[in-house]
Design a protein around this motif. Structure first.
Motif, short mmCIF file in Angstrom:
data_model
loop_
_atom_site.label_atom_id
_atom_site.label_comp_id
_atom_site.label_asym_id
_atom_site.label_seq_id
_atom_site.Cartn_x
_atom_site.Cartn_y
_atom_site.Cartn_z
N ILE A 273 -0.95 4.91 4.03
CA ILE A 273 -1.65 3.80 4.70
C ILE A 273 -0.80 3.30 5.87
O ILE A 273 -1.30 3.09 6.98
CB ILE A 273 -1.94 2.65 3.73
N THR B 255 -8.81 -4.32 1.38
CA THR B 255 -9.54 -3.26 0.70
C THR B 255 -11.02 -3.43 0.99
O THR B 255 -11.46 -4.49 1.48
CB THR B 255 -9.31 -3.32 -0.83
N ILE C 73 -8.65 1.26 3.11
CA ILE C 73 -8.26 -0.01 3.73
C ILE C 73 -9.04 -0.20 5.03
O ILE C 73 -9.30 0.76 5.75
CB ILE C 73 -6.74 -0.01 4.04
N PHE D 258 0.82 -1.21 0.00
CA PHE D 258 0.00 0.00 0.00
C PHE D 258 0.86 1.26 0.00
O PHE D 258 2.05 1.21 0.29
CB PHE D 258 -0.94 0.00 1.21
#
Length: 95
Positions: free
Chosen positions: A22, A87, A66, A18
């Protein structure tokens, strides 16, 4: 007393895929879980899964969006484990 938060190895592996934002937000989540415990209602879309387990989730902002999931292993000893980061599409399929 702070909580012990274990991070599953597959979570660490997935985080590498990611964007850095994130990972930064995930680190903030871990910090909050350690200090406050599993009930962090100030996080976006925080909630307990409806399957009756001690599994909680919240959104981690970024692109893609996320969802982090953690399980209370032992309430008395204040132990939990972050079990998955997925996800939104994966979350809808798996949980």
């Amino acid at each position: 007393m702070s909580w012990t938060v274990k991070i599953n190895q597959k979570v660490l592996k997935k985080l590498k895929k990611f964007q850095p934002v994130i990972t930064i937000n995930f680190a903030k989540l871990i910090d909050d879980l350690t200090q406050e415990g599993p009930l962090i209602s100030h996080w976006s879309h925080f909630g307990k899964l409806k399957n009756g387990s001690n599994l909680y989730h919240c959104h981690i902002n970024g692109n893609p969006l996320i969802i982090a999931l953690w399980l209370v292993i032992n309430d008395e000893d204040k132990m939990m484990e972050v079990t998955d980061v997925v996800t939104h599409q994966e979350f809808d399929k798996k949980y």
